[in-house]
Design an enzyme around this catalytic site. Sequence first.
Site, PDB file in Angstrom:
ATOM      1  N   HIS A  80      -9.416   1.504   5.295  1.00 47.56           N
ATOM      2  CA  HIS A  80      -8.067   2.021   5.802  1.00 47.56           C
ATOM      3  C   HIS A  80      -8.040   2.956   6.824  1.00 47.56           C
ATOM      4  CE1 HIS A  80      -3.458   2.243   6.982  1.00 47.56           C
ATOM      5  NE2 HIS A  80      -3.255   1.624   5.611  1.00 47.56           N
TER       6      HIS A  80
ATOM      7  N   GLU B 286      -5.350  -4.313  10.961  1.00 43.06           N
ATOM      8  CA  GLU B 286      -4.061  -3.478  11.022  1.00 43.06           C
ATOM      9  C   GLU B 286      -3.663  -2.799  12.501  1.00 43.06           C
ATOM     10  OE1 GLU B 286      -1.822  -2.272   6.755  1.00 43.06           O
ATOM     11  OE2 GLU B 286      -3.710  -1.238   7.361  1.00 43.06           O
TER      12      GLU B 286
ATOM     13  N   SER C 161       3.995  -1.566  10.221  1.00 39.38           N
ATOM     14  CA  SER C 161       5.444  -2.598   9.451  1.00 39.38           C
ATOM     15  C   SER C 161       5.714  -3.786   9.410  1.00 39.38           C
ATOM     16  CB  SER C 161       5.325  -1.915  10.849  1.00 39.38           C
ATOM     17  OG  SER C 161       5.938  -0.432  11.315  1.00 39.38           O
TER      18      SER C 161
ATOM     19  N   LYS D 149      -0.205   4.018  -0.284  1.00 41.43           N
ATOM     20  CA  LYS D 149      -0.812   6.009   0.123  1.00 41.43           C
ATOM     21  C   LYS D 149      -0.466   6.760  -1.256  1.00 41.43           C
ATOM     22  CE  LYS D 149       0.250   3.221   4.435  1.00 41.43           C
ATOM     23  NZ  LYS D 149       0.468   3.115   6.465  1.00 41.43           N
TER      24      LYS D 149
ATOM     25  N   GLY E  90       3.431   2.073  10.318  1.00 39.86           N
ATOM     26  CA  GLY E  90       4.523   3.699   9.955  1.00 39.86           C
ATOM     27  C   GLY E  90       5.111   3.919  11.276  1.00 39.86           C
TER      28      GLY E  90
ATOM     29  N   GLU F 292      -6.521   5.358   7.960  1.00 42.07           N
ATOM     30  CA  GLU F 292      -6.073   6.350   7.654  1.00 42.07           C
ATOM     31  C   GLU F 292      -7.366   6.915   6.708  1.00 42.07           C
ATOM     32  OE1 GLU F 292      -2.460   5.846   5.522  1.00 42.07           O
ATOM     33  OE2 GLU F 292      -1.294   5.190   7.239  1.00 42.07           O
TER      34      GLU F 292
ATOM     35  N   ASN G  46       0.696  -0.929  -0.601  1.00 42.11           N
ATOM     36  CA  ASN G  46       0.125   0.137  -0.514  1.00 42.11           C
ATOM     37  C   ASN G  46       0.424   1.230   0.483  1.00 42.11           C
ATOM     38  OD1 ASN G  46      -1.873   1.919   0.227  1.00 42.11           O
ATOM     39  ND2 ASN G  46      -2.433   1.460   2.391  1.00 42.11           N
TER      40      ASN G  46
HETATM   41  P1  13P Z   1       3.306   0.316   7.373  1.00 43.44           P
HETATM   42  O1  13P Z   1       4.073  -1.256   6.645  1.00 43.44           O
HETATM   43  O2  13P Z   1       4.127   1.652   6.561  1.00 43.44           O
HETATM   44  O3  13P Z   1       3.474   0.653   8.845  1.00 43.44           O
HETATM   45  O4  13P Z   1       2.460   0.717   6.610  1.00 43.44           O
HETATM   46  C1  13P Z   1       1.436  -0.065   7.368  1.00 43.44           C
HETATM   47  C2  13P Z   1      -0.272  -0.075   6.341  1.00 43.44           C
HETATM   48  O5  13P Z   1      -0.774   0.472   7.098  1.00 43.44           O
HETATM   49  C3  13P Z   1      -0.744  -0.389   4.984  1.00 43.44           C
HETATM   50  O6  13P Z   1      -1.704  -0.302   4.982  1.00 43.44           O
END
Ligand code: 13P
Length: 254
Positions: free
Chosen positions: A97, A170, A216, A11, A176, A99, A9
């Site tokens: 997601h 997640e 992560s 983003k 992140g 976010e 992803n």
């Molecule tokens: P990270 O792998 O950067 O922690 O992000 C995970 C994520 O939100 C994938 O959708």
Amino acid sequence: MRKPIIVGNWKMNKGPEEAQKFYIELEKLMKNKTLDIEWAIAAPSISMVSLMAGDDKGLYIPLAAQNVHYEKSGAFTGELSLDMLMEYGLEYVIIGHSERRQYFNETDETVNLKIKATLNNSDITPIMAFGETEKEFDDKKTLSVVRKQINNGLKGINPNDAKEVVLAYEPIWAIGTGKTATPKQAQSVIKYSRSIVEEMFGKEVAQEIRIQYGGSMKPENIQELMKQPDIDGGLVGGASLDAKSFFKLLTYKK
Ligand code: 13P
């Protein structure tokens, strides 16, 4: 047997030029390599064309959208419809997601509408993301939050369709941050998630539905995570942005 599925992803990272560089690098790495997993990249819409094989038939990258609208068309500035995603040949769409829930008012109800629209009106596979915040984790509310998100997100879906959905656990505190859930933690929540699917749709669907871990995930920890019996793949942010690192994830050792 559930086929593992790893999705990068991106983003809001990489415009068309950077995406093209990534394509060239990944194509080199993938030469003569066949993968026995499913995989995809969820790139920004505007960069997807750079990940598509040209007429000279280069590497085929399965593509995922990062979001979709549940209406067929109309006055929804900034949104994309399922028909548009299908016309572009996309195979997956990430729905709900954290976010999008956090910054764009996505709720369990809109997630549910989007999952249903995707299952009813397209041949695209929905990847439904869910997970608790750090505060909910500290307050030991993980399981109740996860239960509510799965119950509401998959409400009203028939069992035949439900097994086509990919779930992605997640934990928000692991996204992140470099703080990965331990394989044991991830396994225990994902196992619990599978039991909720069983309550809703029965044993067969629970055994067939795939549940990814996200937060992560990277080449250094994928193997331990993937060894867990209920973890069927990963939804990867940061570590999918670099072609070498993404390639290592796709070719993790079982
Ligand atoms: P990270 O792998 O950067 O922690 O992000 C995970 C994520 O939100 C994938 O959708």
